[in-house]
Motif scaffolding. Structure first.
Motif, PDB file in Angstrom:
ATOM      1  N   PHE A 285       0.818  -1.206   0.000  1.00 60.15           N
ATOM      2  CA  PHE A 285       0.000   0.000   0.000  1.00 60.15           C
ATOM      3  C   PHE A 285       0.856   1.264   0.000  1.00 60.15           C
ATOM      4  O   PHE A 285       1.859   1.342   0.718  1.00 60.15           O
ATOM      5  N   GLU A 286       0.452   2.230  -0.798  1.00 54.89           N
ATOM      6  CA  GLU A 286       1.023   3.564  -0.695  1.00 54.89           C
ATOM      7  C   GLU A 286       0.193   4.330   0.336  1.00 54.89           C
ATOM      8  O   GLU A 286      -1.028   4.443   0.200  1.00 54.89           O
ATOM      9  N   ILE A 287       0.835   4.853   1.363  1.00 52.19           N
ATOM     10  CA  ILE A 287       0.120   5.546   2.440  1.00 52.19           C
ATOM     11  C   ILE A 287      -0.206   6.967   1.985  1.00 52.19           C
ATOM     12  O   ILE A 287       0.680   7.724   1.585  1.00 52.19           O
ATOM     13  N   ARG A 288      -1.491   7.324   2.084  1.00 52.23           N
ATOM     14  CA  ARG A 288      -1.931   8.633   1.611  1.00 52.23           C
ATOM     15  C   ARG A 288      -2.423   9.549   2.722  1.00 52.23           C
ATOM     16  O   ARG A 288      -2.462  10.761   2.551  1.00 52.23           O
ATOM     17  N   HIS A 289      -2.812   8.988   3.872  1.00 46.43           N
ATOM     18  CA  HIS A 289      -3.341   9.840   4.945  1.00 46.43           C
ATOM     19  C   HIS A 289      -3.368   9.035   6.239  1.00 46.43           C
ATOM     20  O   HIS A 289      -3.559   7.827   6.231  1.00 46.43           O
ATOM     21  N   GLN A 290      -3.162   9.762   7.374  1.00 48.55           N
ATOM     22  CA  GLN A 290      -3.215   9.135   8.682  1.00 48.55           C
ATOM     23  C   GLN A 290      -3.624  10.170   9.703  1.00 48.55           C
ATOM     24  O   GLN A 290      -3.196  11.331   9.622  1.00 48.55           O
ATOM     25  N   GLU A 291      -4.489   9.819  10.648  1.00 49.19           N
ATOM     26  CA  GLU A 291      -4.833  10.743  11.727  1.00 49.19           C
ATOM     27  C   GLU A 291      -5.210   9.992  12.996  1.00 49.19           C
ATOM     28  O   GLU A 291      -5.627   8.840  12.957  1.00 49.19           O
ATOM     29  N   ASN A 292      -5.026  10.684  14.115  1.00 39.75           N
ATOM     30  CA  ASN A 292      -5.292  10.151  15.441  1.00 39.75           C
ATOM     31  C   ASN A 292      -6.591  10.769  15.957  1.00 39.75           C
ATOM     32  O   ASN A 292      -6.736  11.986  15.990  1.00 39.75           O
TER      33      ASN A 292
ATOM     34  N   ASP B 122      -2.196   1.351  -9.231  1.00 47.22           N
ATOM     35  CA  ASP B 122      -2.441   0.788 -10.564  1.00 47.22           C
ATOM     36  C   ASP B 122      -1.237   1.177 -11.407  1.00 47.22           C
ATOM     37  O   ASP B 122      -1.209   2.247 -12.015  1.00 47.22           O
ATOM     38  N   GLY B 123      -0.222   0.314 -11.404  1.00 46.69           N
ATOM     39  CA  GLY B 123       1.064   0.703 -11.991  1.00 46.69           C
ATOM     40  C   GLY B 123       1.703   1.737 -11.092  1.00 46.69           C
ATOM     41  O   GLY B 123       2.088   1.445  -9.956  1.00 46.69           O
ATOM     42  N   THR B 124       1.790   2.976 -11.562  1.00 49.34           N
ATOM     43  CA  THR B 124       2.271   4.087 -10.733  1.00 49.34           C
ATOM     44  C   THR B 124       1.150   5.051 -10.405  1.00 49.34           C
ATOM     45  O   THR B 124       1.378   6.076  -9.748  1.00 49.34           O
ATOM     46  N   GLU B 125      -0.077   4.738 -10.820  1.00 54.10           N
ATOM     47  CA  GLU B 125      -1.211   5.638 -10.608  1.00 54.10           C
ATOM     48  C   GLU B 125      -1.909   5.328  -9.293  1.00 54.10           C
ATOM     49  O   GLU B 125      -2.247   4.178  -8.999  1.00 54.10           O
ATOM     50  N   SER B 126      -2.154   6.371  -8.504  1.00 47.47           N
ATOM     51  CA  SER B 126      -2.862   6.201  -7.242  1.00 47.47           C
ATOM     52  C   SER B 126      -4.367   6.419  -7.397  1.00 47.47           C
ATOM     53  O   SER B 126      -5.147   5.979  -6.554  1.00 47.47           O
ATOM     54  N   ARG B 127      -4.765   7.104  -8.454  1.00 45.65           N
ATOM     55  CA  ARG B 127      -6.170   7.476  -8.673  1.00 45.65           C
ATOM     56  C   ARG B 127      -6.720   8.302  -7.523  1.00 45.65           C
ATOM     57  O   ARG B 127      -7.924   8.278  -7.232  1.00 45.65           O
ATOM     58  N   MET B 128      -5.837   9.040  -6.863  1.00 50.42           N
ATOM     59  CA  MET B 128      -6.248   9.956  -5.795  1.00 50.42           C
ATOM     60  C   MET B 128      -6.308  11.372  -6.346  1.00 50.42           C
ATOM     61  O   MET B 128      -5.487  11.754  -7.189  1.00 50.42           O
ATOM     62  N   PRO B 129      -7.250  12.202  -5.876  1.00 54.23           N
ATOM     63  CA  PRO B 129      -7.252  13.619  -6.261  1.00 54.23           C
ATOM     64  C   PRO B 129      -5.997  14.307  -5.733  1.00 54.23           C
ATOM     65  O   PRO B 129      -5.408  13.881  -4.730  1.00 54.23           O
TER      66      PRO B 129
END
Length: 418
Positions: free
Chosen positions: A335-342, A404-411
């Protein structure tokens, strides 16, 4: 030294807690709004045999130790003893003199609400499928009606997210489900897998609000039965389903999104890498995982003790890890980590509201479970609230993407809050 004075000395005279014992002794401020009552010598046996939190819990759950006043207030004032304290050898010697040596050495069995190690060992090694099922059964197959009294109409047994200080518990649980949905970027027609789905709150939310086809899986047969009945009642059967099933048995490669809300704590540290790898395999390329779980503040603070109160009375085989370690394991699984919060303050508020529900519905709750089980819940939820307030435990949401390859498909700049 009289019994009430022994307790006061152990807890500390500055705790603003009063004590009263069966020998007629009293200690502490007479006008205290919290009083610990030592009802029988059995309470002393429990404390001497298991000094500290475990002995106190056994004595309270079995009714040999009682409390007059609010549980949260009592634990907050006695937190050093209630969480980690212990009687000294001198205290034990005074107890022996008080109850007599012959009575003292006759070991008292723990109350029936305590999970005995041999019971779990009979179901296999830690975190085998059979043993996990037994551990989940212990905590979740108590009584659906009891859970409704504690959790409220949402039947959601995970940390809520309060949009503001005046929000109700139901509003906060709706906001939590919606926050997870926004982080996952859910859209109509997508397929969501919710592992450890409980009573199906997330599954029904995304089906109703987003038009998502959602499958929830749980090891609790009672949860699955209740959830399926609610899904049918709400007319969501064409989109939502909850199965009594181990997440490890769900087919791979068929889901756009995966949510795991309150499951990781039950996995066990040695199984976490395989757990994240399994969830990664269940996602299509470009899919997202939102992992929501209780954590410890770092990788060095004590984890949930295997023989501690929580493991014995609440979550058998439960284990907590630090957020950094968990994030690394997600990353190592692909997984590529995109966000984390407590969200630990939000869990303290959630527990505050659950505690209030239990107290408000106490008599009705005793019609669903025995008084010892109800006492376990009263103590555990009040203590957990204190733990989140004092940063003993935390609650983290970590968002990962299966590239998806190198694409995260995240805004480019995702907004998760409305």
């Amino acid at each position: 030294m009289r019994l009430a004075e022994i307790f006061e000395r152990v807890v500390g005279p500055e705790s603003s807690v009063a004590f009263r014992a069966y020998d007629g002794s009293t200690a502490g401020p007479q006008d205290a709004d919290v009083t610990v009552v030592v009802r029988t010598p059995v309470a002393l046996h429990y404390l001497a045999q298991a000094p500290g939190a475990l002995g106190l819990t056994r004595a309270y759950v079995s009714g040999h130790l009682d409390l007059e006043g609010d549980m949260y207030t009592a634990l907050r004032r006695m937190s050093d003893v209630a969480l980690d304290g212990a009687f000294t050898l001198g205290d034990v010697a005074r107890i022996v003199r008080s109850v007599g040596w012959e009575k003292f050495v006759n070991r008292v069995a723990p109350p029936p609400q305590e999970v005995q190690p041999r019971r779990l060992l009979g179901r296999g090694i830690r975190h085998s499928k059979a043993r996990d099922a037994e551990a989940i059964h212990h905590h979740y197959d108590v009584s659906n009606a009891f859970y409704e009294l504690v959790l409220g109409p949402s039947m959601t047994y995970t940390c809520a997210v309060y949009p503001d200080a005046d929000a109700s518990l139901e509003q906060a649980q709706f906001h939590k489900h919606d926050l997870v949905a926004r982080k996952l970027g859910l859209e109509s027609g997508m397929r969501l897998l919710d592992v450890g789905c409980g009573w199906g709150g997330m599954v029904m939310h995304v089906a109703r609000e987003y038009g998502v086809r959602a499958l929830g899986v749980t090891l609790s047969a009672q949860q699955a039965e209740w959830a399926q009945e609610r899904i049918e009642k709400e007319g969501l059967s064409h989109l939502a389903e909850v199965r009594h099933m181990d997440y490890r048995d769900v087919p791979d490669g068929t889901y756009d999104r995966v949510s795991s809300i309150g499951l990781t704590e039950h996995i066990g540290k040695r199984n976490v890498p395989d757990y994240f790898a399994s969830l990664h395999a269940k996602l299509r390329p470009g899919g997202r995982l939102l992992n929501h779980c209780i954590t410890r503040p770092d990788n060095h603070s004590p984890a949930m003790r295997r023989n501690g109160v929580i493991n014995r009375y609440v979550f058998p085989d439960g284990e907590l890890e630090g957020p950094g370690w968990l994030q690394t394991q997600m990353n190592e699984a692909g997984f590529e980590i995109r966000h984390q919060e407590n969200l630990r303050e939000h869990y303290a508020l959630t527990l505050r509201d659950w505690c209030a529900n239990l107290e408000r519905n106490w008599d009705e709750a005793l019609g669903e479970v025995d008084i010892g089980t109800a006492r376990v819940w009263r103590m555990y939820m009040a203590g957990s609230r204190l733990g989140f307030e004092r940063n003993v435990v935390q609650l983290h949401q970590i968002l990962g993407v299966k590239l998806d390859g190198t694409e995260s498909r995240m805004p480019l700049r995702p907004r998760f809050e409305p």
